[in-house]
Design an enzyme around this catalytic site. Structure first.
Site, mmCIF file in Angstrom:
data_model
loop_
_atom_site.group_PDB
_atom_site.id
_atom_site.type_symbol
_atom_site.label_atom_id
_atom_site.label_comp_id
_atom_site.label_asym_id
_atom_site.label_seq_id
_atom_site.Cartn_x
_atom_site.Cartn_y
_atom_site.Cartn_z
ATOM 1 C CB SER A 33 -32.967 -7.728 -27.294
ATOM 2 O OG SER A 33 -33.289 -6.675 -26.397
ATOM 3 C CG ASP A 71 -39.473 -8.600 -23.941
ATOM 4 O OD1 ASP A 71 -40.692 -8.630 -24.152
ATOM 5 O OD2 ASP A 71 -38.608 -8.592 -24.840
ATOM 6 C CE LYS A 100 -41.271 -6.083 -25.960
ATOM 7 N NZ LYS A 100 -41.210 -7.388 -26.664
ATOM 8 C CD GLU A 102 -41.245 -12.101 -28.731
ATOM 9 O OE1 GLU A 102 -41.364 -13.140 -29.431
ATOM 10 O OE2 GLU A 102 -40.149 -11.587 -28.457
ATOM 11 C CD GLU A 169 -38.669 -7.237 -33.684
ATOM 12 O OE1 GLU A 169 -39.168 -7.377 -32.560
ATOM 13 O OE2 GLU A 169 -37.504 -7.577 -33.977
HETATM 14 O O1 KIV Z 1 -36.391 -7.741 -26.739
HETATM 15 C C1 KIV Z 1 -36.454 -6.574 -27.176
HETATM 16 O O2 KIV Z 1 -35.538 -5.756 -27.005
HETATM 17 C C2 KIV Z 1 -37.648 -6.200 -27.897
HETATM 18 C C3 KIV Z 1 -37.619 -4.907 -28.650
HETATM 19 C C4 KIV Z 1 -36.738 -4.999 -29.816
HETATM 20 C C5 KIV Z 1 -38.970 -4.455 -29.006
HETATM 21 O O3 KIV Z 1 -38.585 -6.914 -27.899
#
Ligand code: KIV
Length: 268
Positions: A33, A71, A100, A102, A169
């Site tokens: 994000s 991420d 993390k 997706e 989400e």
């Molecule tokens: O990129 C991000 O901040 C996220 C969160 C909203 C879970 O994936």
């Protein structure tokens, strides 16, 4: 709900990471994000590994106690080998404890490989921003029978492959509740209702810093954007009108030294 809720928040730089960490959150996520909240992109798809690394290192310098998760950006985990190379950068160079990713069943080989290499993985199901084309809206997911069932199955697959937690989400609260009940690993919701084991928000949304759009699931605990604009306007006015810097913001030379300096300059 099992035990105390898990509190997760994003951060992208050192000062914010310090605030978030000191406030006692359990996990700090350097989300991709970053692209939309901080870098001015219209999609998280444009975020690169190098950009993520830059911010992960900054956040690492501010986080002393929370779990730090990075991420993995778009296309950085398209094969197990590429994922391993990039995840290793996050862990070794960036000092993260986990990454993390997706996706559901389609990324199981990647998760399996990372787990074999002992890299902890957090899953992410439901709305996957990296799958949304730039300019397209973010929509509620898993709202029909087929997609809800698929998401519930995917969550179990992620757990079986060794994910330590899964972000859910933008899905109906009932689906999040079913997933939370079926899994032993914690679910972390964002737009997934109140029954997940934990919650995550984008820190810029929480602080009212990101004003382009506000998803229904966002709660802003402060509205900093207008305050920042007002502060900058006041600064501009003060500079234009000669009110800043004032005498108390300026440094004074020792009068004796100044006298000597003037004499020297006069003799030059
Ligand atoms: O990129 C991000 O901040 C996220 C969160 C909203 C879970 O994936």
């Amino acid at each position: 709900m099992r035990g105390q809720k898990i509190v997760v928040l994003t951060a992208y730089d050192t000062p914010m990471a310090e605030f978030v960490d000191q406030a006692g959150v359990d996990e700090v996520l350097v989300g991709d994000s970053l692209g939309m909240a901080v870098l001015g992109y219209s999609s998280t798809r444009f975020v690169t590994m190098d950009e993520m690394m830059h911010h992960v290192k900054a956040v690492r310098r501010g986080v002393k106690r929370a779990l730090l998760v990075a991420d993995m950006p778009y296309r950085s985990y398209r094969t197990p080998a590429i994922a391993y190379r990039n995840a290793t950068r996050f862990v070794k160079e960036g000092g993260c404890e986990a990454v993390k990713l997706e996706g559901g069943r389609e990324i199981l080989p990647v998760i399996r490989f990372l787990r074999k290499k002992r890299i902890p993985v957090q899953g992410h199901l439901g709305l996957l921003p990296q799958s949304v084309l730039p300019g397209r809206p973010f929509r509620l997911q898993a709202k029909d029978l087929h997609s809800a069932r698929r998401l519930i199955e995917d969550a179990s697959f992620l757990e079986k492959e060794g994910a330590f937690s899964v972000v859910l989400e933008s899905i109906p609260r009932e689906v999040a509740r079913i997933v939370t009940k079926r899994l032993r690993i914690p679910t972390i919701g964002i737009g997934a209702g109140p029954d997940c084991d934990g919650q995550v928000l984008v820190v810029n949304d929480l602080l009212g810093l990101f004003t382009k759009f506000k998803p229904r699931f966002v709660k802003s605990y402060a509205l900093l954007a207008p305050k920042i604009e007002r502060a900058v306007r006041n600064y501009r006015q003060d500079v234009l009108k000669g009110r800043f810097p004032s005498r108390r913001h300026a440094f004074q030379m020792n009068p004796e030294t100044l006298r000597h300096l003037r004499r020297l300059l006069d003799n030059d």
